[in-house]
Enzyme design. Structure first.
Site, PDB file in Angstrom:
ATOM      1  N   PHE A 239       0.818  -1.232   0.000  1.00 33.95           N
ATOM      2  CA  PHE A 239       0.000   0.000   0.000  1.00 33.95           C
ATOM      3  C   PHE A 239       0.842   1.267   0.000  1.00 33.95           C
ATOM      4  O   PHE A 239       0.340   2.332   0.358  1.00 33.95           O
ATOM      5  CB  PHE A 239      -0.971   0.008   1.193  1.00 33.95           C
ATOM      6  CG  PHE A 239      -1.879  -1.188   1.240  1.00 33.95           C
ATOM      7  CD1 PHE A 239      -2.832  -1.379   0.248  1.00 33.95           C
ATOM      8  CD2 PHE A 239      -1.776  -2.127   2.252  1.00 33.95           C
ATOM      9  CE1 PHE A 239      -3.669  -2.490   0.272  1.00 33.95           C
ATOM     10  CE2 PHE A 239      -2.609  -3.236   2.277  1.00 33.95           C
ATOM     11  CZ  PHE A 239      -3.555  -3.416   1.291  1.00 33.95           C
ATOM     12  N   ILE A 466       3.510  -6.599  -6.318  1.00 32.79           N
ATOM     13  CA  ILE A 466       3.048  -6.232  -4.968  1.00 32.79           C
ATOM     14  C   ILE A 466       1.857  -7.091  -4.543  1.00 32.79           C
ATOM     15  O   ILE A 466       1.414  -7.039  -3.402  1.00 32.79           O
ATOM     16  CB  ILE A 466       2.755  -4.713  -4.917  1.00 32.79           C
ATOM     17  CG1 ILE A 466       2.429  -4.234  -3.501  1.00 32.79           C
ATOM     18  CG2 ILE A 466       1.668  -4.329  -5.880  1.00 32.79           C
ATOM     19  CD1 ILE A 466       2.229  -2.728  -3.381  1.00 32.79           C
ATOM     20  N   GLY A 467       1.384  -7.907  -5.473  1.00 27.49           N
ATOM     21  CA  GLY A 467       0.233  -8.768  -5.185  1.00 27.49           C
ATOM     22  C   GLY A 467      -0.927  -8.484  -6.118  1.00 27.49           C
ATOM     23  O   GLY A 467      -2.018  -9.026  -5.972  1.00 27.49           O
ATOM     24  N   ARG A 632      -6.805   0.682 -21.411  1.00 27.24           N
ATOM     25  CA  ARG A 632      -7.138  -0.702 -21.741  1.00 27.24           C
ATOM     26  C   ARG A 632      -6.882  -1.588 -20.524  1.00 27.24           C
ATOM     27  O   ARG A 632      -5.882  -1.424 -19.819  1.00 27.24           O
ATOM     28  CB  ARG A 632      -6.263  -1.164 -22.895  1.00 27.24           C
ATOM     29  CG  ARG A 632      -6.669  -2.504 -23.451  1.00 27.24           C
ATOM     30  CD  ARG A 632      -5.937  -2.715 -24.747  1.00 27.24           C
ATOM     31  NE  ARG A 632      -6.274  -3.985 -25.367  1.00 27.24           N
ATOM     32  CZ  ARG A 632      -5.562  -4.495 -26.357  1.00 27.24           C
ATOM     33  NH1 ARG A 632      -4.506  -3.846 -26.824  1.00 27.24           N
ATOM     34  NH2 ARG A 632      -5.907  -5.638 -26.899  1.00 27.24           N
ATOM     35  N   PRO A 636      -8.993  -8.398 -16.833  1.00 29.09           N
ATOM     36  CA  PRO A 636     -10.152  -7.893 -16.083  1.00 29.09           C
ATOM     37  C   PRO A 636     -10.349  -8.567 -14.726  1.00 29.09           C
ATOM     38  O   PRO A 636     -10.913  -7.965 -13.824  1.00 29.09           O
ATOM     39  CB  PRO A 636     -11.341  -8.152 -17.016  1.00 29.09           C
ATOM     40  CG  PRO A 636     -10.844  -8.998 -18.107  1.00 29.09           C
ATOM     41  CD  PRO A 636      -9.352  -8.913 -18.161  1.00 29.09           C
ATOM     42  N   LYS A 637      -9.847  -9.778 -14.592  1.00 26.98           N
ATOM     43  CA  LYS A 637     -10.000 -10.484 -13.315  1.00 26.98           C
ATOM     44  C   LYS A 637      -9.112  -9.822 -12.257  1.00 26.98           C
ATOM     45  O   LYS A 637      -9.574  -9.438 -11.179  1.00 26.98           O
ATOM     46  CB  LYS A 637      -9.612 -11.947 -13.502  1.00 26.98           C
ATOM     47  CG  LYS A 637      -9.956 -12.841 -12.355  1.00 26.98           C
ATOM     48  CD  LYS A 637      -9.644 -14.302 -12.738  1.00 26.98           C
ATOM     49  CE  LYS A 637     -10.040 -15.219 -11.608  1.00 26.98           C
ATOM     50  NZ  LYS A 637     -10.687 -16.432 -12.095  1.00 26.98           N
ATOM     51  N   GLY A 706      -3.062   1.376 -15.696  1.00 23.03           N
ATOM     52  CA  GLY A 706      -2.859   0.817 -14.351  1.00 23.03           C
ATOM     53  C   GLY A 706      -4.050   1.091 -13.454  1.00 23.03           C
ATOM     54  O   GLY A 706      -4.746   2.095 -13.597  1.00 23.03           O
ATOM     55  N   GLY A 708      -4.135   0.130  -9.746  1.00 25.62           N
ATOM     56  CA  GLY A 708      -3.911  -0.159  -8.328  1.00 25.62           C
ATOM     57  C   GLY A 708      -4.525   0.819  -7.351  1.00 25.62           C
ATOM     58  O   GLY A 708      -4.842   0.461  -6.219  1.00 25.62           O
ATOM     59  N   GLU A 709      -4.681   2.082  -7.761  1.00 25.00           N
ATOM     60  CA  GLU A 709      -5.072   3.091  -6.786  1.00 25.00           C
ATOM     61  C   GLU A 709      -6.420   3.770  -7.052  1.00 25.00           C
ATOM     62  O   GLU A 709      -7.111   4.180  -6.125  1.00 25.00           O
ATOM     63  CB  GLU A 709      -3.956   4.152  -6.699  1.00 25.00           C
ATOM     64  CG  GLU A 709      -2.783   3.606  -5.896  1.00 25.00           C
ATOM     65  CD  GLU A 709      -1.446   4.202  -6.254  1.00 25.00           C
ATOM     66  OE1 GLU A 709      -1.021   4.049  -7.418  1.00 25.00           O
ATOM     67  OE2 GLU A 709      -0.815   4.807  -5.380  1.00 25.00           O
TER      68      GLU A 709
HETATM   69 MO1  MOS Z   1       1.565   3.342  -3.985  1.00 24.62          MO
HETATM   70  S1  MOS Z   1       1.058   4.585  -2.427  1.00 24.62           S
HETATM   71  O1  MOS Z   1       2.377   4.408  -4.992  1.00 24.62           O
HETATM   72  O2  MOS Z   1       2.398   2.086  -3.329  1.00 24.62           O
END
Ligand code: MOS
Length: 749
Positions: A239, A466-467, A632, A636-637, A706, A708-709
């Site tokens: 995180f 990172i997972g 893109r 999707p999973k 991307g 992730g956030e």
């Molecule tokens: Mo993220 S807060 O850029 O690991």
């Protein structure tokens, strides 16, 4: 959970491919940093300060040193030279300015003052407890609130005259929104396992950036870069808390060098709350002015975030504010009051996530002041260019579509705006929405692709998973380029000795590395073709390169089916090669003519429903519709998993997460997983994730930005809007607590 990706994929790019590393994780065979064991390994346990601000007058390790199994106690007096990293060196970013044990000043509770090393973990733990420290107390500022700050503020973004426009605006709001300290709580805690061979050190770390980690360790330890290797095969998430090294790594490295034995140093969960960063508290004043019809005239966003005594950490709450909406008069300012606390650190969606909480909560309050649907307010003020930056175009922005599709999926048109007016199964429903945004960028990196004589295909890059599914999407791209089956593809990452790759941060690995892998694969295929045409006995000997093709893992003539061609392993054997590799590079977005003059961001819309039972003051987030425009979608999973995980984290941000400090000592009083509340399965709503799936032309071949956030952005303000709708209580300080809700005047019908 349900997922929709608009536009179906024919190839493996865009296919819901299961994690290739899944079996390693579910069978317990994936090695995380603390899983590494070596013969003759010894254990290090830190001694932490019990005061927030002091000078150490005496540190007595003599009793600890005499205890069974104890080998060494390191502290300021004997650690020897450790160095700071070069300021402004972006390739060696550290978490804390100060090197461990650099001086005898304590600047926050929990700061490491010594570390005990012993044959067993139990012996080291007992020795650490036996170290006695005497302090001369110094003044400590542990005030939670930042509102007494009177120092300078930096202007982050400015256009027009926001103050004059605000004064004359017919409709306006002016509120301060507060987000608390939140602590990164990954399943896998920080740990360093260190071994030395001569003057070469290997660190098994839980790091979101092995390449940067190596550079920092070289500078801190004062040894050549080439003498350091950092390995992170798997991460139990991070995180942001694991982006840059923390002091324990250098402490473990010195102990291992001094004793010439492998050392393991694992943080306790309690240390995770004081020594490895946190999302800093923010206090953000939002002023919005609009015409009676809802057109924005003025926007002011003045934020403060707490920082430590020595680190200048700017949370960047104004990340999304300058470009999200069209408004002629705007200013964002920033300042960082200091407290006696540890160094803050980026946490999922840093800047934008707390910043959008304030901005979007303000937009919802402005909608109420206008007596306007908050959805309409956002559509009305949508921006068609980036007004913050020379009015440059957006690379690919579908914010409006996120809002419109989300409204449809959620059923927003059935909303009755009156407070407490909507009911289902005897519960009061509250509905709220918010917009979301997150920056995109392509970082420079190199990947190497190798055809191996054993029939396997391999990609190497000094990044890490990172997972989120990094292993899997790399294999997807290689499969797409070569037709080699996923089971025959090896993804080698998590080692600083590999070609330099990016940090797992800023949601940037996907957008950055895929281009390098694709061009590496193309270059390797070309090289294989050259070998095939140059090798006597090869079916393609002396053939012209234009006549041969490569698909399904085989070289073949263009007029021939792939199945009639020759497997790459056979070509390598004919040429007596063990393997053949080629490198591909990603050009950073700021050097790419197609990307450097456009505004690159992802967008989203979050719709939240809460259920409120006033008679027992029970509030639950029951339903979330999340529509995401992140370019893109490669998988999707894995991508939906990122968004739904972020939504659950957003429930925590809205309702649960807050690190609370003892005002006398600075000790986190809820520094354990029993007391620090994060959202769990029982708190998870029904989640509906939709991806718009528009490739971003500025992001290269795959058009991926991307994910992730972005999923966390907008959840908290949509929750507080829904809470207001259900209860009539406007909460401007996260998290929403039962004390807030008990102020509700709504009674059970
Ligand atoms: Mo993220 S807060 O850029 O690991």
């Amino acid at each position: 959970m349900s997922t929709t990706t608009i536009s179906a994929a024919a190839s493996i790019i865009g296919a819901a491919t299961p994690r290739i590393d899944g079996p390693l994780k579910t069978t317990g065979t994936a090695d995380y940093s603390a899983d590494f064991h070596f013969d003759h390994m010894i254990f290090a346990v830190p001694v932490c300060a019990t005061v927030p601000s002091a000078r150490i007058t005496k540190l007595d390790a003599s009793r600890a040193e005499g205890m069974p199994g104890v080998l060494l106690v390191l502290h300021h007096g004997n650690i020897g030279p450790l160095f700071r990293t070069v300021p402004g060196d972006d390739n060696a970013t550290n978490s804390e300015v100060r090197a461990p044990f650099e001086d005898e000043i304590v600047r926050h509770w929990g700061q490491y003052v010594a570390v005990a090393i012993a044959e067993s973990l139990e012996q080291a733990t007992a020795a650490a407890a036996a170290v006695t420290v005497e302090y001369e107390a110094q003044p400590a500022n542990l005030k939670t609130s930042l509102d007494d700050y009177s120092g300078k503020r930096k202007s982050v973004s400015k256009r027009g005259d926001p103050d004059a426009a605000f004064v004359s605006a017919p409709v306006k709001i002016d509120y301060t929104y507060i987000t608390p300290v939140e602590t990164h709580s990954p399943i896998e805690m920080h740990a360093s396992v260190v071994t030395w061979e001569g003057d070469h050190v290997t660190l098994y770390e839980t790091s979101q950036g092995v390449v940067n980690h190596r550079a920092v360790m070289a500078q801190v330890l004062g040894i050549p870069l080439e003498n350091v290797r950092v390995i992170t095969r798997f991460l139990g998430s991070g995180f942001g808390g694991k982006l840059f090294p923390w002091p324990h790594a250098a402490m473990a490295a010195v102990a291992s060098r001094r004793l010439n034995r492998p050392v393991k140093l694992s943080l306790s969960r309690r240390m995770m709350f004081s020594n490895v960063g946190y999302r800093p508290r923010t206090e953000q004043r939002i002023k919005l002015g609009a015409t009676k019809e809802g057109k924005l005239l003025a926007l002011r966003h003045d934020y403060l975030n707490v920082t430590s005594q020595l680190d200048d950490f700017d949370e960047g709450c104004g990340e999304a504010t300058p470009y999200l909406y069209s408004v002629a008069n705007l200013e964002v300012t920033s300042a960082q009051p200091r407290r006696h606390v540890g160094a803050p650190m980026w946490m999922r969606g840093p800047g934008a996530v707390p910043g959008l909480y304030a901005l979007e909560a303000g937009m919802n309050e402005l909608a109420e002041a206008l007596n306007m649907d908050p959805l309409q307010l956002r559509l009305l003020n949508d921006a068609d260019k980036d007004e913050s930056n020379k009015n440059i175009p957006f690379s690919s922005r579908h914010f409006r579509e996120c809002l419109e599709i989300g409204a449809k999926k959620f059923g927003w048109e059935k909303r009755n705006a009156a407070i407490g007016s909507m009911r289902r199964d005897g519960k009061i429903l509250g509905w709220g929405l918010a917009g979301a945004s997150w920056v995109a960028m392509r970082l420079p990196c190199t990947a190497s692709v190798e055809f191996c004589a054993n029939g396997r295909l391999c990609v190497r890059c000094g990044t890490q998973d990172i997972g989120t599914g990094t292993y899997t999407i790399f294999a997807q791209v290689l499969h797409e380029k070569t037709g080699v089956a996923l089971e025959r593809i090896d993804v080698i990452i998590g080692d600083s000795g590999l070609p330099a790759g990016p940090m797992s941060g800023g949601s940037m690995v996907t957008g950055s590395v895929l281009n390098a892998i694709a061009s590496g694969a193309e270059a390797a295929i070309k090289r294989l073709q050259q070998v095939a045409t140059a090798t006597a006995g090869s079916p393609y000997h002396e053939a012209s390169l234009e006549t041969i093709s490569f698909s399904a893992g085989r070289l073949h003539r263009k007029d021939q089916a792939a199945t009639d061609g020759t497997h790459f392993a056979d070509i390598l054997q004919l040429a007596r090669l063990n393997g053949l590799s080629a490198e591909g590079k990603t050009i950073p977005s700021w050097e790419d003519p197609k990307a450097k003059d456009v505004s690159l961001h992802s967008y989203g819309a979050q719709f939240v429903e809460v259920e409120w039972e006033p008679d027992i003051a029970r509030l639950r987030v029951s339903r979330v519709v999340s529509v995401i425009d992140a370019g893109r979608i490669i998988n999707p999973k894995a991508a939906a998993n990122q968004i739904s995980g972020a939504v659950v984290m957003g429930v925590g941000m809205g309702l649960l997460e807050e690190t609370i400090y003892d005002h006398r000592t600075g000790q986190p009083i809820n520094g354990s997983m029993a007391d620090y509340l994060v959202a769990t399965c029982a708190d998870s709503p029904e989640i509906d994730v939709t991806f718009l799936d528009y490739p971003d032309p500025a992001m290269g071949e795959y058009g991926a930005r991307g994910v992730g956030e972005i999923g966390l952005a907008g959840i908290a303000p949509a929750i507080t809007a829904a809470v207001y709708h259900a209860t009539g209580v406007r909460v401007r300080e996260l998290p929403v607590r039962i004390e807030h809700l008990l102020q509700s005047k709504i009674v059970e019908a």
